[in-house]
Design a protein around this motif. Sequence first.
Motif, PDB file in Angstrom:
ATOM      1  N   MET A 125     -63.076  23.795  38.782  1.00 50.30           N
ATOM      2  CA  MET A 125     -61.751  24.315  39.446  1.00 50.30           C
ATOM      3  C   MET A 125     -60.804  23.792  38.408  1.00 50.30           C
ATOM      4  SD  MET A 125     -59.891  22.858  43.025  1.00 50.30           S
ATOM      5  CE  MET A 125     -59.641  21.002  42.263  1.00 50.30           C
ATOM      6  N   LYS A 126     -59.707  24.784  38.379  1.00 48.28           N
ATOM      7  CA  LYS A 126     -58.799  24.624  37.392  1.00 48.28           C
ATOM      8  C   LYS A 126     -57.601  23.757  37.938  1.00 48.28           C
ATOM      9  CE  LYS A 126     -59.680  28.794  34.261  1.00 48.28           C
ATOM     10  NZ  LYS A 126     -59.229  30.038  33.804  1.00 48.28           N
ATOM     11  N   TRP A 127     -57.041  22.840  37.211  1.00 47.76           N
ATOM     12  CA  TRP A 127     -55.850  22.031  37.769  1.00 47.76           C
ATOM     13  C   TRP A 127     -54.580  22.655  37.535  1.00 47.76           C
ATOM     14  CZ3 TRP A 127     -55.720  16.215  37.854  1.00 47.76           C
ATOM     15  CH2 TRP A 127     -56.948  15.559  38.405  1.00 47.76           C
ATOM     16  N   SER A 128     -53.553  22.659  38.254  1.00 46.97           N
ATOM     17  CA  SER A 128     -52.443  23.180  37.992  1.00 46.97           C
ATOM     18  C   SER A 128     -51.538  22.376  37.345  1.00 46.97           C
ATOM     19  CB  SER A 128     -51.602  23.700  39.559  1.00 46.97           C
ATOM     20  OG  SER A 128     -51.454  22.599  39.956  1.00 46.97           O
ATOM     21  N   ILE A 129     -50.336  22.584  36.849  1.00 47.63           N
ATOM     22  CA  ILE A 129     -49.390  21.845  36.024  1.00 47.63           C
ATOM     23  C   ILE A 129     -48.898  20.808  37.201  1.00 47.63           C
ATOM     24  CG2 ILE A 129     -47.252  21.729  34.962  1.00 47.63           C
ATOM     25  CD1 ILE A 129     -47.594  24.522  34.130  1.00 47.63           C
ATOM     26  N   LYS A 130     -48.810  21.238  38.399  1.00 42.21           N
ATOM     27  CA  LYS A 130     -48.516  20.014  39.415  1.00 42.21           C
ATOM     28  C   LYS A 130     -49.386  18.891  39.383  1.00 42.21           C
ATOM     29  CE  LYS A 130     -46.728  19.639  44.050  1.00 42.21           C
ATOM     30  NZ  LYS A 130     -46.545  20.409  45.371  1.00 42.21           N
ATOM     31  N   ASN A 131     -50.743  19.425  39.686  1.00 44.22           N
ATOM     32  CA  ASN A 131     -51.710  18.176  39.562  1.00 44.22           C
ATOM     33  C   ASN A 131     -51.843  17.366  38.543  1.00 44.22           C
ATOM     34  OD1 ASN A 131     -52.700  19.422  42.185  1.00 44.22           O
ATOM     35  ND2 ASN A 131     -54.145  20.627  41.314  1.00 44.22           N
ATOM     36  N   TRP A 132     -51.708  17.878  37.195  1.00 43.23           N
ATOM     37  CA  TRP A 132     -51.521  17.079  35.996  1.00 43.23           C
ATOM     38  C   TRP A 132     -50.463  16.240  36.017  1.00 43.23           C
ATOM     39  CZ3 TRP A 132     -55.481  16.499  32.924  1.00 43.23           C
ATOM     40  CH2 TRP A 132     -56.353  17.157  32.734  1.00 43.23           C
ATOM     41  N   VAL A 133     -49.250  16.800  36.373  1.00 46.87           N
ATOM     42  CA  VAL A 133     -48.001  15.766  36.660  1.00 46.87           C
ATOM     43  C   VAL A 133     -48.274  14.649  37.505  1.00 46.87           C
ATOM     44  CG1 VAL A 133     -45.787  15.526  37.235  1.00 46.87           C
ATOM     45  CG2 VAL A 133     -46.575  17.608  35.649  1.00 46.87           C
ATOM     46  N   LEU A 134     -49.039  15.024  38.676  1.00 47.27           N
ATOM     47  CA  LEU A 134     -49.361  13.949  39.670  1.00 47.27           C
ATOM     48  C   LEU A 134     -50.457  13.010  39.112  1.00 47.27           C
ATOM     49  CD1 LEU A 134     -49.521  15.893  43.022  1.00 47.27           C
ATOM     50  CD2 LEU A 134     -47.817  14.106  42.362  1.00 47.27           C
ATOM     51  N   ALA A 135     -51.473  13.361  38.239  1.00 43.63           N
ATOM     52  CA  ALA A 135     -52.135  12.693  37.712  1.00 43.63           C
ATOM     53  C   ALA A 135     -51.717  11.815  36.661  1.00 43.63           C
ATOM     54  CB  ALA A 135     -53.494  13.244  36.954  1.00 43.63           C
ATOM     55  N   MET A 136     -50.889  12.234  35.965  1.00 41.35           N
ATOM     56  CA  MET A 136     -50.192  11.307  34.725  1.00 41.35           C
ATOM     57  C   MET A 136     -49.429  10.342  35.453  1.00 41.35           C
ATOM     58  SD  MET A 136     -51.266  12.171  31.860  1.00 41.35           S
ATOM     59  CE  MET A 136     -49.967  11.377  31.004  1.00 41.35           C
ATOM     60  N   GLY A 137     -48.614  10.787  36.546  1.00 39.81           N
ATOM     61  CA  GLY A 137     -47.484   9.666  37.095  1.00 39.81           C
ATOM     62  C   GLY A 137     -48.613   8.571  37.648  1.00 39.81           C
ATOM     63  N   VAL A 138     -49.665   8.788  38.479  1.00 46.54           N
ATOM     64  CA  VAL A 138     -50.395   7.627  38.989  1.00 46.54           C
ATOM     65  C   VAL A 138     -50.965   6.810  37.966  1.00 46.54           C
ATOM     66  CG1 VAL A 138     -52.585   7.309  40.250  1.00 46.54           C
ATOM     67  CG2 VAL A 138     -51.402   9.173  41.005  1.00 46.54           C
ATOM     68  N   LEU A 139     -51.186   7.383  36.709  1.00 53.25           N
ATOM     69  CA  LEU A 139     -51.901   6.705  35.565  1.00 53.25           C
ATOM     70  C   LEU A 139     -50.725   5.860  34.897  1.00 53.25           C
ATOM     71  CD1 LEU A 139     -54.163   5.950  33.581  1.00 53.25           C
ATOM     72  CD2 LEU A 139     -53.305   8.031  32.166  1.00 53.25           C
ATOM     73  N   LEU A 140     -49.624   6.286  34.873  1.00 57.68           N
ATOM     74  CA  LEU A 140     -48.305   5.314  34.656  1.00 57.68           C
ATOM     75  C   LEU A 140     -48.157   4.406  35.343  1.00 57.68           C
ATOM     76  CD1 LEU A 140     -46.204   8.365  32.904  1.00 57.68           C
ATOM     77  CD2 LEU A 140     -47.330   6.831  31.728  1.00 57.68           C
TER      78      LEU A 140
END
Length: 235
Positions: A1-16
């Motif tokens: 399943m391909k991640w959308s830009i929104k999902n990547w942003v959310l993941a990066m936010g959680v990591l930060l």
Amino acid sequence: MKWSIKNWVLAMGVLLIFIAGVYFGMIFQKPDADEARSTSIQGSLQHGSSATSERASRSTSNALDQKKVGAALEPALQVVLEKIRQAKNLPNDSRTTPLLKALEESTKLPLTKELLAEFSSIMAEGELESCSYVIALLEQREEKSSVDFLLHTTAHKNQDVAQRALFALEAVAGTVFANRDAAAVWANTWTPDPERTKLFSPGQGTDNDNLTDEIPRIPGPRGYKKTSDPSPNDK
């Protein structure tokens, strides 16, 4: 399943957010650790200071006790010194008994400079019996000054006196020395045992009013007592 830009942003936010939480947690915990180390160091310093103060207090107390004993024994010391000097001035054929008796009374007194000076005067005269008696008295002492005196006496011009002083040092040390140099090495590094020093210290359990009474103890080498030969009836 391909991640959308929104999902990547959310993941990066959680990591930060996670990284930021760990970072701030380390910052806030570090002062507590530093404070704990500081408290530990201060506690160690205070303990060391307390131990040093306690040792200094004991040393001061012992020095004061010695001064008190010295002050209390001063009149008796002068009496004994006078007896020794009077006996020394007697004719040679009649002075031995009173001199040895006066010397024996000195065992109840501290080794002051005056008393040691009288001992040195007797050693300089070189009369064998008197010299041997002084050595025997000092052999019983557990003091630095008595050991130093005996070591000095091992260089006496009379070889019998010098040898007797070496024997006395061996008795104190509990060993046999090859020569005077070996005795000197031991004497220069020897420190008195506090318990034995206290045991043999003048004034311990002594009635100061009777300090010049005759003492029954006969001085002699440690570890054995001279006895007379058995009579035929004892065999």
